[in-house]
Write an enzyme that holds these catalytic residues in place. Sequence first.
Site: not given
Ligand code: PSU
Ligand code: MN
Length: 304
Positions: A25, A88, A108, A138, A142, A159
């Site tokens: 990614e 993003k 992802v 939220d 993914d 995480k």
């Molecule tokens: N978790 C990490 N590093 C990252 C991401 C998540 O430890 O870079 C990134 C990945 O690209 C994941 C995205 O798909 O953040 C998720 O963002 P959101 O929670 O806004 O969907």
């Molecule tokens: Mn989100």
Amino acid sequence: MSETFCYHPDVAAALADGGPVVALESTVITHGLPYPQNVAAAMAMETAVRSAGAVPATIGIIQGQVYIGLDGDQIEYLGQRAGQDVRKCSRRDLPLVLACRGDGATTVAGTMILAHLAGIELFATGGIGGVHRGHPFDVSADLAELGRTPVTVISSGAKSILDLPATREVLETNGVPVIGYGTDEMPAFFAPSSGLPVDLRLDTPESAAAVIAARRRLGLQSGLLITVPVPAAAACDPEELEAAISQATQEADAQGIHGPAATPWLLSRVVTLTDGRSLEANAALLQNNGRVAGQIAAALAKQH
Ligand code: PSU
Ligand code: MN
């Protein structure tokens, strides 16, 4: 797809031969890590995939063009724009960035969609998104994507800035099995375990390839999640990390940071609060996941 997608020649050749390919990614480059460590980590991850006998395809969008396999200059271009106007891209964002001829980094979710359209079945990254702590609505795109796109994602779990038990529940609802590669517990990114059980433990690339092949035989149009713990030598002190993560989460809430900005903001705050120690662990697990994914891709290609 040929006009919308531009394939790196190595990736095109491997796909034409049924050879092993691993998608990577680009949001981890633009929104997950700071420059220049982001570019170094992306290049090291590609090297790890190659050393396992597979071809890496880092996926990203430059001026509205989808690249299935960015070259080194393009990774540098996106890496230098970390924190700037690169969108993003999860599912909802892909048509917008293409129509506007913008630059886009794929999450992802976004990478799974483009990898699947390009005929790539395996994808390695660091961590997936999940359900945010204290924000039950939220939920990262993914988790929905894993339920609807037949790509296998190799990661170190999610995480603990996220609500991991809730994340695990949503994965189950979406029909996504969590496989532990060399572990009985779902890893929590920097930490090798979360206390949450996996659905199946596997210890070899061949056994992982067998699950992917079984999913294919059933024609299931959903993904698989293979989780790999951070290598022990690179793991951070769990107490220091937990303290940094809870401080960052509280600060984000106090400052009203939410939505797509939440994950990047929390990630960079944790790097600051750990004096950069979390960055080293992040780079190590990215490389290790690239290597494991390359080995699984090679085992899968042998089954054809
Ligand atoms: N978790 C990490 N590093 C990252 C991401 C998540 O430890 O870079 C990134 C990945 O690209 C994941 C995205 O798909 O953040 C998720 O963002 P959101 O929670 O806004 O969907
Ligand atoms: Mn989100």
